[in-house]
Design a protein around this motif. Structure first.
Motif, short mmCIF file in Angstrom:
data_model
loop_
_atom_site.label_atom_id
_atom_site.label_comp_id
_atom_site.label_asym_id
_atom_site.label_seq_id
_atom_site.Cartn_x
_atom_site.Cartn_y
_atom_site.Cartn_z
N ASP A 187 0.83 -1.21 0.00
CA ASP A 187 0.00 0.00 0.00
C ASP A 187 0.87 1.26 0.00
OD1 ASP A 187 -2.67 1.37 0.43
OD2 ASP A 187 -1.60 2.04 2.23
N PHE A 188 1.94 1.23 0.80
CA PHE A 188 2.88 2.37 0.86
C PHE A 188 3.50 2.59 -0.52
CE2 PHE A 188 7.19 3.98 1.38
CZ PHE A 188 7.04 5.03 2.27
N LEU A 189 3.95 1.52 -1.15
CA LEU A 189 4.59 1.62 -2.46
C LEU A 189 3.62 2.12 -3.52
CD1 LEU A 189 6.56 -1.76 -2.42
CD2 LEU A 189 7.55 0.51 -2.22
N GLU A 190 2.41 1.61 -3.47
CA GLU A 190 1.40 2.03 -4.46
C GLU A 190 1.10 3.52 -4.33
OE1 GLU A 190 -3.14 0.83 -5.83
OE2 GLU A 190 -2.02 -0.52 -4.52
N LYS A 191 0.91 3.97 -3.10
CA LYS A 191 0.64 5.40 -2.87
C LYS A 191 1.83 6.26 -3.32
CE LYS A 191 -2.77 5.45 0.89
NZ LYS A 191 -3.08 4.03 1.05
N ASN A 192 3.03 5.79 -3.03
CA ASN A 192 4.21 6.56 -3.41
C ASN A 192 4.35 6.66 -4.92
OD1 ASN A 192 6.59 7.26 -1.19
ND2 ASN A 192 4.96 5.93 -0.44
N ASN A 193 4.04 5.57 -5.63
CA ASN A 193 4.06 5.62 -7.09
C ASN A 193 3.03 6.61 -7.63
OD1 ASN A 193 6.13 3.75 -7.72
ND2 ASN A 193 4.77 2.04 -7.31
N LYS A 194 1.88 6.65 -6.99
CA LYS A 194 0.83 7.60 -7.41
C LYS A 194 1.26 9.04 -7.16
CE LYS A 194 -3.27 4.67 -6.83
NZ LYS A 194 -4.54 4.50 -6.09
N VAL A 195 1.88 9.28 -6.00
CA VAL A 195 2.34 10.63 -5.67
C VAL A 195 3.39 11.08 -6.68
CG1 VAL A 195 3.58 12.02 -3.97
CG2 VAL A 195 1.81 10.43 -3.22
N SER A 196 4.32 10.20 -6.98
CA SER A 196 5.36 10.52 -7.94
C SER A 196 4.76 10.87 -9.30
CB SER A 196 6.32 9.34 -8.08
OG SER A 196 7.37 9.65 -8.96
N ALA A 197 3.84 10.03 -9.78
CA ALA A 197 3.22 10.26 -11.09
C ALA A 197 2.41 11.55 -11.09
CB ALA A 197 2.32 9.07 -11.44
N TYR A 198 1.71 11.81 -10.01
CA TYR A 198 0.85 13.01 -9.91
C TYR A 198 1.66 14.29 -10.12
CZ TYR A 198 -2.38 16.41 -7.79
OH TYR A 198 -3.19 17.50 -7.55
N PHE A 199 2.81 14.38 -9.46
CA PHE A 199 3.60 15.60 -9.56
C PHE A 199 4.46 15.62 -10.84
CE2 PHE A 199 2.73 15.53 -4.96
CZ PHE A 199 2.11 16.76 -4.86
N GLU A 200 4.90 14.47 -11.29
CA GLU A 200 5.67 14.44 -12.53
C GLU A 200 4.82 14.89 -13.71
OE1 GLU A 200 7.46 10.64 -13.11
OE2 GLU A 200 8.82 10.86 -11.40
N ASP A 201 3.52 14.56 -13.67
CA ASP A 201 2.61 14.98 -14.75
C ASP A 201 2.46 16.50 -14.83
OD1 ASP A 201 2.19 12.42 -15.60
OD2 ASP A 201 0.27 12.16 -14.58
N LYS A 202 2.80 17.18 -13.74
CA LYS A 202 2.68 18.64 -13.70
C LYS A 202 3.96 19.33 -14.19
CE LYS A 202 -0.59 18.61 -9.83
NZ LYS A 202 -1.71 19.18 -10.61
N VAL A 203 5.00 18.54 -14.49
CA VAL A 203 6.27 19.11 -14.94
C VAL A 203 6.36 19.00 -16.46
CG1 VAL A 203 8.76 19.01 -14.75
CG2 VAL A 203 7.36 18.45 -12.76
#
Length: 338
Positions: free
Chosen positions: A158-174
């Motif tokens: 669950d921790f890993l899945e959330k972290n992957n989502k967080v990473s993708a969420y902010f990378e999409d804004k760059v």
């Protein structure tokens, strides 16, 4: 052993490190420091408490959930474990935990669950390669290993899945075009090799030398420059005169990028012609003499990931500051409960 998204770990580490320092927490071992177990890992925190330690719009955080999060962070970021235990530090970590919950709810997609499963498999393979520990020298299976560190396989997934989502969420804004514009305008990506002599105006921490006046330091720097121009070896004069412990014993040789140095030094490192001895450069540390031996700008492809990580960290920190609104905070041991 780090199966997680490397960039996201950098984001979390950068945010937590800054936050914990702001909160007044250091890395020294003290009464507030998280205890360290015999195997070098931070002491495992209990995870069964249902006490609510924080509330925010749309959810709450129990002490057990927070401690599970802390146990995972302590395993993958052991150098930060000593910072994680004080009440002030926990306040900042709670905000990071809440931020991940909020962001992960905004991101859909089964691919992140698949990424987490792949990371777990990689983690398990790395665990098998680790030397056996303990008296019986038996290798541990993944479930047992994680249990000893205070969380389960499902909690780590669950921790890993959330972290992957967080990473993708902010990378999409760059936007990569914006990164290229920043790259083209910046001098920070030059890699520079140089020789350096510092004539210090600061107090000698070891008390072996008297503090120099600005006038005396400048005069000595000019004397050393003349010796260099007269043919004396830079390495010999660096060992004789330099007050920079980081480069003195290497004959003044050092390497880095402009963002690593104070502005006056960086400007000179970028502008001084190759092989030419600079004029004395004044900074808060004293007077510097440099001789640049090599200077080249790294390619965009080489620094793109670094730039992306820095931008993602910046966006993550802004999100925590602007959007994480904690309505209740009750950290155990905190005298100033909110």
């Amino acid at each position: 052993m780090q199966p997680m998204n490397k960039r996201l770990l950098t984001v979390l580490s950068a945010f937590l490190a800054v936050s914990l320092l702001v909160a007044g927490c250091g890395t020294k071992d003290d009464k507030n420091g998280q205890e360290t177990a015999k195997d070098g890992q931070a002491k495992v925190l209990p995870t069964d408490s249902k006490k609510v330690v924080a509330e925010y719009e749309g959810g709450k955080v129990t002490e057990g959930e927070l401690n599970t999060y802390l146990n995972i962070l302590a395993l993958f970021q052991p150098q930060m474990a000593a910072m994680m235990e004080s009440p002030e530090a926990k306040k900042e970590i709670v905000k990071s935990y809440i931020a991940e919950q909020m962001v992960s709810e905004r991101v859909n997609g089964k691919k992140y669950e698949k990424q987490a499963e792949e990371s777990l498999k990689e983690f398990e393979e790395q665990l098998k390669q680790m030397p056996a520990e303990g008296k019986d020298k038996k290798k541990q299976d993944l479930e047992s290993y994680l249990k000893e560190h205070g969380f389960t396989k499902e909690q780590l997934k669950d921790f890993l899945e959330k972290n992957n989502k967080v990473s993708a969420y902010f990378e999409d804004k760059v936007n990569e075009k914006d990164l290229k514009k920043q790259y083209n305008k910046s001098d920070d990506f030059y890699k520079i090799k140089l020789r350096h002599i510092l004539i210090s105006t600061q107090e000698d921490p070891e008390g072996k030398k008297k503090k120099r006046s600005d006038k005396d330091a400048k005069a000595l720097a000019e004397k050393v420059k003349k010796e260099l121009e007269d043919g004396k070896k830079f390495s010999e004069l660096a060992k004789k005169y330099s007050d920079d412990p980081g480069s003195k014993e290497q004959g003044g040789e050092m390497e880095g990028t402009p963002d690593m140095w104070v502005p006056e030094f960086s400007k000179a490192a970028l502008k001084t012609p190759i092989k030419q001895i600079s004029d004395p450069i004044k900074s808060d540390y004293g007077y510097h003499l440099i001789q640049v031996t090599k200077r080249e700008k790294q390619s965009f492809d080489k620094v793109k990931e670094q730039m992306m990580g820095e931008k993602v960290t910046e966006l993550y920190q802004a999100f925590v500051k602007d959007e994480v609104k904690v309505t209740k905070l009750d950290i155990p041991g905190d005298k100033k409960k909110k």
